[in-house]
Design an enzyme around this catalytic site. Structure first.
Site, short mmCIF file in Angstrom:
data_model
loop_
_atom_site.label_atom_id
_atom_site.label_comp_id
_atom_site.label_asym_id
_atom_site.label_seq_id
_atom_site.Cartn_x
_atom_site.Cartn_y
_atom_site.Cartn_z
N ASN A 119 0.78 -1.21 0.08
CA ASN A 119 -0.18 0.05 -0.07
C ASN A 119 1.01 1.23 -0.04
OD1 ASN A 119 -1.81 -1.94 0.04
ND2 ASN A 119 -2.77 -1.33 2.38
N THR A 164 -18.81 37.20 -30.52
CA THR A 164 -19.24 36.68 -29.51
C THR A 164 -20.73 36.05 -30.05
OG1 THR A 164 -20.88 38.81 -29.15
CG2 THR A 164 -18.48 38.78 -28.28
N HIS A 165 -20.99 34.99 -29.21
CA HIS A 165 -22.20 34.37 -29.53
C HIS A 165 -21.94 33.68 -31.09
CE1 HIS A 165 -24.54 35.95 -26.51
NE2 HIS A 165 -23.86 37.18 -26.65
N SER A 287 -12.20 11.15 -47.67
CA SER A 287 -13.38 10.37 -47.87
C SER A 287 -13.25 9.21 -48.52
CB SER A 287 -14.79 11.33 -47.84
OG SER A 287 -15.77 10.38 -48.48
N ASN A 295 -10.83 16.57 -44.10
CA ASN A 295 -11.63 16.59 -42.97
C ASN A 295 -10.80 16.73 -41.77
OD1 ASN A 295 -14.32 16.33 -44.37
ND2 ASN A 295 -13.84 13.98 -44.19
N TYR A 327 -6.89 1.60 3.19
CA TYR A 327 -6.57 0.94 1.82
C TYR A 327 -7.67 0.07 1.40
CZ TYR A 327 -4.98 -1.51 -2.37
OH TYR A 327 -4.79 -1.92 -3.68
N GLN A 332 -6.76 0.53 -6.78
CA GLN A 332 -5.84 0.18 -7.91
C GLN A 332 -6.30 0.88 -9.21
OE1 GLN A 332 -4.58 -3.98 -8.16
NE2 GLN A 332 -5.74 -4.12 -9.73
N LYS A 335 -5.15 4.20 -10.65
CA LYS A 335 -3.83 4.23 -11.41
C LYS A 335 -4.20 3.91 -13.07
CE LYS A 335 -1.44 0.22 -10.93
NZ LYS A 335 -0.82 -0.47 -9.70
N1 ARG Z 1 -1.77 -3.39 -7.26
C1 ARG Z 1 -2.16 -2.76 -6.15
C2 ARG Z 1 -2.47 -1.48 -6.02
O1 ARG Z 1 -2.44 -0.76 -7.32
C3 ARG Z 1 -0.81 -3.05 -5.03
C4 ARG Z 1 -1.42 -2.78 -3.44
C5 ARG Z 1 -2.02 -4.04 -3.22
N2 ARG Z 1 -2.41 -3.84 -1.78
C6 ARG Z 1 -3.42 -4.95 -1.29
N3 ARG Z 1 -3.56 -4.74 0.22
N4 ARG Z 1 -4.05 -5.89 -1.85
O2 ARG Z 1 -3.57 -1.00 -5.40
#
Ligand code: ARG
Length: 457
Positions: A119, A164-165, A287, A295, A327, A332, A335
């Site tokens: 984490n 404008t507009h 086209s 285009n 957590y 996840q 990301k």
């Molecule tokens: N791949 C996980 C994430 O991006 C890593 C952390 C996993 N932690 C857990 N307690 N399962 O969150």
């Protein structure tokens, strides 16, 4: 029930194959972008462990920490050559690196996770990655701003109908149009600064979110990794995951919206009905049936992709709002969202820069668009100069619009000289801001890379 189709991982004795696939998601691919930062974080952690005082026996000695750092540098080098894979049964980059280190260093490799959790590990990785990505993205933002300023300067004081507009409004210039958009984009750096500052905080040492019964020196890893400061509260540090992703996505969504408006102007003003601008042919697509077509698909996709990035920002906020403290695996996905947002915004900035660099103006078309109405405000202001109160002058003109005549648009533009209007646009101001922004991004990138070099050798 014992699963028939199960896999062994480092963390779980056995896990059902479908559960593994579902929970790993895209991490085996996405986490490849984190390898360098993961190794950097681990190098800092192991260095700190080797310096830890008050233990009967060191967890790792200084010599062992040096060995680990060297091997981490090897992992990064291998990854850069494309020789490092994150397997599904690794689950993520963190376990893949631990596996690689254990294969090479035996028991020493098994010690690197002491006092940490994935984490705080992933939270550190993401922040280092984000810092680096924000800084390089800022340079791409500067490149587009510079291209727009250059376009504006080259076209100088070519008159352009200000709208404008979307209706004809007042005399303006091509330069004012271009640098107006440029300044909007440049100001977006303020949002990226906020995202950068949030990313620049160290969560390492919070472990799973509650610390560990070891005398971890969190200030030390903050210094080694070059973070501005430590996130003090371990529980807070675990909850801060997702927040900086959302902040970055907000900056990304907003800059995309600005780019989308620029794209929309370019689509309209390059239509044959306007023809103020000509888009570079190689950036237009044809086209399959209409041979005459060129285009502006790229610009349309800028609008389309803006919708995606705004969607990812919404997804990030939605992901956060219902989550309990500490957590949760939902994180996840934050990301995936910010990585997609970054990638899309980066490619959009690049393609917009190229199109702007290749765009041409048709000065005749720009001048031909000046209908008598565009000069109405100027006419009223001339009456004001002769002593008529503004509202009376306004009504005089409005009541006799048929008397308005076509005027010299170049002269009209030259009469507008105060700060930020047609002839009052200060190109040097933008050059100075672009240089300062680029210099700051370079300085910060160099500092980050210096930390990385010191740790991974
Ligand atoms: N791949 C996980 C994430 O991006 C890593 C952390 C996993 N932690 C857990 N307690 N399962 O969150």
């Amino acid at each position: 029930m014992k699963a028939k189709n199960s896999k062994k991982t480092i963390t779980d004795s056995t896990v059902d194959q479908d559960v593994l696939t579902y929970t790993v998601g895209e991490d085996t691919v996405l986490d490849m972008a984190l390898i360098k930062w993961d190794c950097m974080g681990t190098a800092a952690h192991v260095t700190m462990l080797s310096e830890m005082k008050g233990l009967r026996k060191p967890i790792v000695t200084k010599a062992e920490a040096a060995k680990v750092r060297k091997e981490l540098a090897n992992v990064v080098a291998k990854a850069q050559k494309g020789d490092f894979v994150i397997r599904e049964d690794d689950q993520d980059v963190h376990m893949a690196v631990e596996r690689a280190l254990t294969e090479k260093l035996g028991d020493l490799g098994k010690k690197i996770h002491t006092g940490r959790s994935r984490n705080d590990q992933v939270a550190v990785d993401v922040r280092l990655h984000m810092k680096s990505e924000i800084l390089s993205l800022e340079k791409e933002i500067c490149a587009l701003v510079a291209a727009l300023c250059k376009f504006g300067k080259k076209e100088g004081a070519i008159p352009l109908v200000g709208r404008t507009h979307l209706q004809p409004a007042m005399p303006s210039t091509v330069e004012m149009w271009a640098t107006g958009h440029a300044e909007m984009i440049l100001d977006q750096l303020e949002n990226f600064e906020a995202a950068y500052r949030l990313a620049d905080l160290n969560p390492l040492g919070s472990a799973a979110g509650y610390g560990v019964p070891l005398p971890l020196n969190r200030a030390r890893t903050t210094a080694l990794l070059g973070f501005a400061r430590t996130i003090h509260n371990c529980f807070g540090a675990s909850m801060a995951r997702g927040e900086c992703e959302a902040a970055l996505l907000s900056a990304l969504a907003q800059v995309m919206c600005v780019l989308s408006r620029l794209a929309q102007d370019m689509i309209i003003f390059s239509m044959p009905e306007f023809a103020y601008f000509r888009l570079p042919r190689e950036y237009c697509t044809g086209s399959s049936i209409m041979p005459q077509k060129y285009n502006p698909d790229v610009l349309e996709l800028v609008r389309g992709k803006t919708a995606q990035v705004v969607g990812w920002q919404t997804a990030a906020l939605t992901l956060l709002h219902g989550m309990p403290g500490g957590y949760n695996r939902d994180l996840q996905d934050a990301k995936l969202l910010y990585m997609k947002g970054l990638e899309t915004t980066r490619t959009t900035l690049r393609i917009m820069t190229k199109i702007v660099e290749g765009m041409k103006t048709d000065p005749d078309a720009c001048r031909a668009a000046f209908t008598p109405g565009v000069f109405a405000t100027d006419v009223a202001l001339r009456k004001v100069a002769a002593g008529v109160p503004w509202r009376d002058a306004y009504h005089d003109v409005r009541d006799h619009l048929e008397l308005l005549e076509s005027e010299d648009c170049d002269a009209a533009v030259k009469a507008k000289t105060h700060e930020g209007t047609c002839l009052g646009v200060d190109g040097a101001l933008y050059s100075a801001r672009i240089s300062a922004a680029k210099a700051l991004a370079s300085k910060r990138l160099a500092a980050l890379e210096a930390c990385c070099k010191k740790l991974l050798r």
